[in-house]
Design a protein around this motif. Structure first.
Motif, PDB file in Angstrom:
ATOM      1  N   PRO A 190       5.262  -8.777  -0.518  1.00 30.30           N
ATOM      2  CA  PRO A 190       6.723  -8.717  -0.360  1.00 30.30           C
ATOM      3  C   PRO A 190       7.258  -9.837   0.531  1.00 30.30           C
ATOM      4  O   PRO A 190       8.367 -10.343   0.307  1.00 30.30           O
ATOM      5  CB  PRO A 190       6.949  -7.342   0.262  1.00 30.30           C
ATOM      6  CG  PRO A 190       5.809  -6.519  -0.236  1.00 30.30           C
ATOM      7  CD  PRO A 190       4.640  -7.456  -0.274  1.00 30.30           C
ATOM      8  N   ALA A 191       6.465 -10.245   1.535  1.00 32.45           N
ATOM      9  CA  ALA A 191       6.908 -11.321   2.434  1.00 32.45           C
ATOM     10  C   ALA A 191       7.101 -12.636   1.685  1.00 32.45           C
ATOM     11  O   ALA A 191       7.944 -13.458   2.073  1.00 32.45           O
ATOM     12  CB  ALA A 191       5.899 -11.494   3.564  1.00 32.45           C
ATOM     13  N   ASP A 192       6.342 -12.842   0.612  1.00 30.53           N
ATOM     14  CA  ASP A 192       6.492 -14.067  -0.179  1.00 30.53           C
ATOM     15  C   ASP A 192       7.880 -14.170  -0.784  1.00 30.53           C
ATOM     16  O   ASP A 192       8.368 -15.271  -1.080  1.00 30.53           O
ATOM     17  CB  ASP A 192       5.445 -14.120  -1.294  1.00 30.53           C
ATOM     18  CG  ASP A 192       4.032 -14.276  -0.755  1.00 30.53           C
ATOM     19  OD1 ASP A 192       3.879 -14.865   0.337  1.00 30.53           O
ATOM     20  OD2 ASP A 192       3.086 -13.803  -1.414  1.00 30.53           O
ATOM     21  N   TYR A 193       8.529 -13.036  -0.989  1.00 27.71           N
ATOM     22  CA  TYR A 193       9.874 -13.018  -1.565  1.00 27.71           C
ATOM     23  C   TYR A 193      10.934 -12.670  -0.518  1.00 27.71           C
ATOM     24  O   TYR A 193      12.095 -12.448  -0.871  1.00 27.71           O
ATOM     25  CB  TYR A 193       9.928 -12.007  -2.710  1.00 27.71           C
ATOM     26  CG  TYR A 193       8.968 -12.337  -3.838  1.00 27.71           C
ATOM     27  CD1 TYR A 193       9.241 -13.361  -4.737  1.00 27.71           C
ATOM     28  CD2 TYR A 193       7.778 -11.630  -3.994  1.00 27.71           C
ATOM     29  CE1 TYR A 193       8.358 -13.675  -5.762  1.00 27.71           C
ATOM     30  CE2 TYR A 193       6.887 -11.935  -5.021  1.00 27.71           C
ATOM     31  CZ  TYR A 193       7.188 -12.961  -5.891  1.00 27.71           C
ATOM     32  OH  TYR A 193       6.307 -13.263  -6.914  1.00 27.71           O
ATOM     33  N   LEU A 246      12.316  -7.429  -5.157  1.00 23.66           N
ATOM     34  CA  LEU A 246      11.077  -8.149  -5.446  1.00 23.66           C
ATOM     35  C   LEU A 246      11.101  -8.727  -6.857  1.00 23.66           C
ATOM     36  O   LEU A 246      10.680  -9.873  -7.077  1.00 23.66           O
ATOM     37  CB  LEU A 246       9.882  -7.212  -5.275  1.00 23.66           C
ATOM     38  CG  LEU A 246       9.588  -6.757  -3.840  1.00 23.66           C
ATOM     39  CD1 LEU A 246       8.544  -5.654  -3.833  1.00 23.66           C
ATOM     40  CD2 LEU A 246       9.125  -7.924  -2.984  1.00 23.66           C
ATOM     41  N   LEU A 247      11.601  -7.954  -7.807  1.00 28.40           N
ATOM     42  CA  LEU A 247      11.693  -8.453  -9.176  1.00 28.40           C
ATOM     43  C   LEU A 247      12.676  -9.611  -9.281  1.00 28.40           C
ATOM     44  O   LEU A 247      12.472 -10.542 -10.071  1.00 28.40           O
ATOM     45  CB  LEU A 247      12.106  -7.320 -10.125  1.00 28.40           C
ATOM     46  CG  LEU A 247      11.076  -6.205 -10.312  1.00 28.40           C
ATOM     47  CD1 LEU A 247      11.641  -5.116 -11.217  1.00 28.40           C
ATOM     48  CD2 LEU A 247       9.779  -6.750 -10.888  1.00 28.40           C
ATOM     49  N   LYS A 248      13.726  -9.575  -8.481  1.00 28.26           N
ATOM     50  CA  LYS A 248      14.654 -10.707  -8.458  1.00 28.26           C
ATOM     51  C   LYS A 248      13.912 -11.973  -8.027  1.00 28.26           C
ATOM     52  O   LYS A 248      14.112 -13.050  -8.606  1.00 28.26           O
ATOM     53  CB  LYS A 248      15.811 -10.429  -7.498  1.00 28.26           C
ATOM     54  CG  LYS A 248      16.782 -11.613  -7.383  1.00 28.26           C
ATOM     55  CD  LYS A 248      17.840 -11.399  -6.319  1.00 28.26           C
ATOM     56  CE  LYS A 248      18.721 -12.641  -6.180  1.00 28.26           C
ATOM     57  NZ  LYS A 248      19.728 -12.482  -5.084  1.00 28.26           N
ATOM     58  N   ASP A 271       0.802  -1.220   0.000  1.00 25.56           N
ATOM     59  CA  ASP A 271       0.000   0.000   0.000  1.00 25.56           C
ATOM     60  C   ASP A 271       0.838   1.274   0.000  1.00 25.56           C
ATOM     61  O   ASP A 271       0.399   2.303  -0.495  1.00 25.56           O
ATOM     62  CB  ASP A 271      -0.953   0.004   1.205  1.00 25.56           C
ATOM     63  CG  ASP A 271      -2.043  -1.053   1.063  1.00 25.56           C
ATOM     64  OD1 ASP A 271      -2.430  -1.345  -0.077  1.00 25.56           O
ATOM     65  OD2 ASP A 271      -2.466  -1.603   2.099  1.00 25.56           O
ATOM     66  N   GLY A 272       2.029   1.223   0.538  1.00 32.53           N
ATOM     67  CA  GLY A 272       2.872   2.410   0.589  1.00 32.53           C
ATOM     68  C   GLY A 272       3.853   2.452  -0.558  1.00 32.53           C
ATOM     69  O   GLY A 272       3.972   1.497  -1.338  1.00 32.53           O
ATOM     70  N   PRO A 273       4.573   3.565  -0.713  1.00 34.50           N
ATOM     71  CA  PRO A 273       5.593   3.656  -1.765  1.00 34.50           C
ATOM     72  C   PRO A 273       6.732   2.672  -1.508  1.00 34.50           C
ATOM     73  O   PRO A 273       7.100   2.424  -0.356  1.00 34.50           O
ATOM     74  CB  PRO A 273       6.075   5.115  -1.668  1.00 34.50           C
ATOM     75  CG  PRO A 273       5.726   5.550  -0.278  1.00 34.50           C
ATOM     76  CD  PRO A 273       4.485   4.810   0.099  1.00 34.50           C
ATOM     77  N   VAL A 274       7.265   2.111  -2.581  1.00 30.62           N
ATOM     78  CA  VAL A 274       8.357   1.145  -2.488  1.00 30.62           C
ATOM     79  C   VAL A 274       9.564   1.703  -3.227  1.00 30.62           C
ATOM     80  O   VAL A 274       9.449   2.111  -4.392  1.00 30.62           O
ATOM     81  CB  VAL A 274       7.949  -0.223  -3.077  1.00 30.62           C
ATOM     82  CG1 VAL A 274       9.081  -1.240  -2.914  1.00 30.62           C
ATOM     83  CG2 VAL A 274       6.681  -0.743  -2.398  1.00 30.62           C
ATOM     84  N   ASN A 291      11.782  -6.837   2.858  1.00 24.87           N
ATOM     85  CA  ASN A 291      11.236  -5.808   3.740  1.00 24.87           C
ATOM     86  C   ASN A 291      11.195  -4.494   2.965  1.00 24.87           C
ATOM     87  O   ASN A 291      12.231  -3.986   2.532  1.00 24.87           O
ATOM     88  CB  ASN A 291      12.115  -5.669   4.983  1.00 24.87           C
ATOM     89  CG  ASN A 291      11.624  -4.583   5.936  1.00 24.87           C
ATOM     90  OD1 ASN A 291      10.568  -4.002   5.739  1.00 24.87           O
ATOM     91  ND2 ASN A 291      12.407  -4.314   6.967  1.00 24.87           N
ATOM     92  N   VAL A 292       9.996  -3.940   2.780  1.00 21.26           N
ATOM     93  CA  VAL A 292       9.850  -2.734   1.962  1.00 21.26           C
ATOM     94  C   VAL A 292       9.683  -1.468   2.797  1.00 21.26           C
ATOM     95  O   VAL A 292       9.222  -0.444   2.289  1.00 21.26           O
ATOM     96  CB  VAL A 292       8.667  -2.878   0.974  1.00 21.26           C
ATOM     97  CG1 VAL A 292       8.933  -3.977  -0.024  1.00 21.26           C
ATOM     98  CG2 VAL A 292       7.359  -3.112   1.719  1.00 21.26           C
TER      99      VAL A 292
END
Length: 249
Positions: free
Chosen positions: A204-207, A100-102, A89-92, A210-211
């Motif tokens: 994000p937790a799936d990967y 995350l893309l990795k 929900d917040g800016p990353v 910590n964002v």
């Protein structure tokens, strides 16, 4: 061959940005949002590579809130096969997006990642380069032409002095520039088909990422208003005025 195309939801490029009165950031209330224009070019290039058979599957990925599904649907309507929404929900920040893309790349095993050179909201121009470093892959930035040839890609880059042509080995990261192509408009039938294409939701937790933000924006300000022009009655008066100003300096 799989291609992963990261896309970002930003304020539409035709919208005049408004800064909140308290300077805390950009006012996003009742503002039209759309896909980042450079990412749209990346989606178009992936579709063009798929049409002759050089690419088998296109996977669109975005990081954002539930509302970010609209840019994924746009990518699906343009020709992407499926999509992944990593909900936040917040800016990353760019480094966390790259992490995350990795995770997506490790899970999907593509041979090519195509993304815009930068997003028009923060102009960071960092995610592609960071992803290349995290994966240990080759990279080609500011691409104005891309051609696949077996296990290599020939990429024409826009540089300050003109154009530079490089050959990179696959797998690779390519960030695209403005003159690579003109994105197509999605047809109504494709828009309807896109509604049935799958969007997988992740966190994000799936990967294991910590964002939490490392950067704090202290204040946002609009550019200063343009100063009014100088009114003069004639060319001689203008010349005399410029002479006087030169003497003062």
């Amino acid at each position: 061959m799989k291609v992963v195309v990261p896309v970002k939801r930003v304020v539409d490029h035709n919208v005049k940005i408004r800064v909140r009165t308290d300077g805390s950031g950009v006012d996003l209330s009742n503002v039209k949002m759309s896909m980042n224009p450079f990412d749209e070019i990346a989606v178009e290039e992936a579709v063009r590579l798929k049409e002759p058979g050089a690419v088998d599957e296109i996977i669109a990925v975005t990081v954002g809130s539930a509302q970010a599904q609209d840019v994924l649907r746009t990518a699906l309507a343009m020709g992407a096969d499926r999509a992944i929404l990593i909900k936040s929900d917040g800016p990353v920040e760019p480094l966390d997006v790259a992490k995350l893309l990795k995770g997506v790349v490790v899970a999907e095993a593509p041979r090519l990642v195509l993304l815009g050179k930068q997003a028009i909201d923060d102009d960071a121009n960092q995610t592609g380069q960071m992803l290349s470093a995290l994966l240990g892959w080759s990279q080609a930035t500011f691409a104005s032409q891309v051609a696949l040839n077996g296990d290599h890609a020939q990429v024409t880059r826009e540089v300050d002095g003109g154009l530079q042509v490089i050959d990179v080995s696959l797998p690779t990261i390519v960030t695209v520039d403005l003159r690579l192509n003109d994105p197509r408009y999605a047809s109504l039938p494709n828009i309807m088909k896109a509604k049935k294409k799958p969007i997988e939701e992740k966190t994000p937790a799936d990967y294991g990422v910590n964002v939490d933000a490392r950067l704090k924006i202290l204040r946002t300000e609009e550019p200063a208003a343009r100063a009014p022009g100088i009114k003069v009655g004639s060319i001689p008066e203008l010349v005399e005025k410029l002479k006087n100003e030169a003497c003062v300096l």
